[in-house]
Design an enzyme around this catalytic site. Sequence first.
Site, PDB file in Angstrom:
ATOM      1  N   SER A 155       0.836  -1.187   0.000  1.00 23.62           N
ATOM      2  CA  SER A 155       0.000   0.000   0.000  1.00 23.62           C
ATOM      3  C   SER A 155       0.880   1.248   0.000  1.00 23.62           C
ATOM      4  CB  SER A 155      -0.955  -0.027   1.207  1.00 23.62           C
ATOM      5  OG  SER A 155      -1.939   0.973   1.107  1.00 23.62           O
ATOM      6  N   GLU A 250      -0.701  -3.257  -8.146  1.00 23.09           N
ATOM      7  CA  GLU A 250      -1.985  -3.536  -7.495  1.00 23.09           C
ATOM      8  C   GLU A 250      -2.543  -2.222  -6.980  1.00 23.09           C
ATOM      9  OE1 GLU A 250      -2.774  -3.236  -4.052  1.00 23.09           O
ATOM     10  OE2 GLU A 250      -0.807  -2.471  -3.494  1.00 23.09           O
ATOM     11  N   HIS A 321      -4.938  -5.505  -1.665  1.00 22.29           N
ATOM     12  CA  HIS A 321      -5.647  -5.203  -0.424  1.00 22.29           C
ATOM     13  C   HIS A 321      -6.722  -6.274  -0.198  1.00 22.29           C
ATOM     14  CE1 HIS A 321      -3.599  -1.463  -1.243  1.00 22.29           C
ATOM     15  NE2 HIS A 321      -3.955  -0.982  -0.072  1.00 22.29           N
TER      16      HIS A 321
END
Length: 367
Positions: A155, A250, A321
């Site tokens: 992230s 991602e 996630h």
Amino acid sequence: MPKLPDPTRRTLMQALAVFGTLGLLPGCSTRVKPTTAPLPTPAPIPSLSITPLIRVVAPSGLLPQSIRAEYGVQRLSQAGYRLDNLACLSRRFQRFAGTDAERLADFNGISHAAPPKIVLSARGGYGAMRLLPFIDWARLCPLFKEAGTLVMGYSDFTAIQLALLAQGGVTSFAGPMLYSDFGAPVPSIDTMNAFTRASTSRPLSIRVDAAPMHALKTDGLFWGGNLSVLSHLVGTPYFPAIEGGILFLEDVGEQPYRVERMLQQLNLAGVLKRQRAIVLGDFSLENTKDYYDPSYTLETVAQHIRKVTGVPVFTGFPFGHIRNKATFPLGAMATLATDTWGYSVTFPDYPTTSASGLDFAALTTVL
């Protein structure tokens, strides 16, 4: 290295003294156990076994629920890991896990004499990018390389990982974080097993069962991370210049057209055409529909990027996630190979830790 002003009147040492234990966070009724001493373990660790030291860092968002911080600390401690810098878990400043100076000290305060075996991000959010000009990369990059330190997260932590690669060629890991994964009320067995496997042994091979759009076998540096963070670092000293690599991406909370827009930015900047392959992980788009064209999906985006770049694009890599995620190195050499049923990515060499004295079953304990 630029000097970072401390946005509070307290010195860093005063802040650490105040936050020396994990306290209550607003909205939570459970007090986290003090962190000035190791949490109890279910069984004594042999005195001759020196288990890995984990340096917890919180460069981004604050941790909303103290109970999840407690769970993460307790599971890792019961597994036998030694934990350092736990004061970062209870810090709060605006939306961040502490002031810029406090969060910067998570990295610049790492001891040269006793470097951690694992640097573990607490959670994502936003804030890591603010620290990049002030982290002592010239000291930390060679230190991490020499110590074989596993720098792990995802992230917003992508900013730190890309900077390590750009500033010093340091391999890091896409993997679970303390709050988000180790601290889950019911941890994912798949995620914990993947962490155990990748962090303690090699080689590593991750297989994806999905009809490949290309027949391919190629080698390259496997790198990347969160698409939003990565695309915003283009043109900075913290963006790696990778030729002939395998780019992994991602994201979460983005519409398909926004994903394409960020990919187009990377394409126009010349990044995508310099890669041998692009691997897309999870984008959490199952319930996200384009308002103007519900058929415009991530696969539509992938097809367009294949067409405009001429670079093979693969989907379905098990990371993002999501609850069940792989653990794998970023900035390490890998081989991507297709077959009739899908494709695999194999990593022959990367840093690992010793499994001696560790009880990995404790990582899946429901507390």
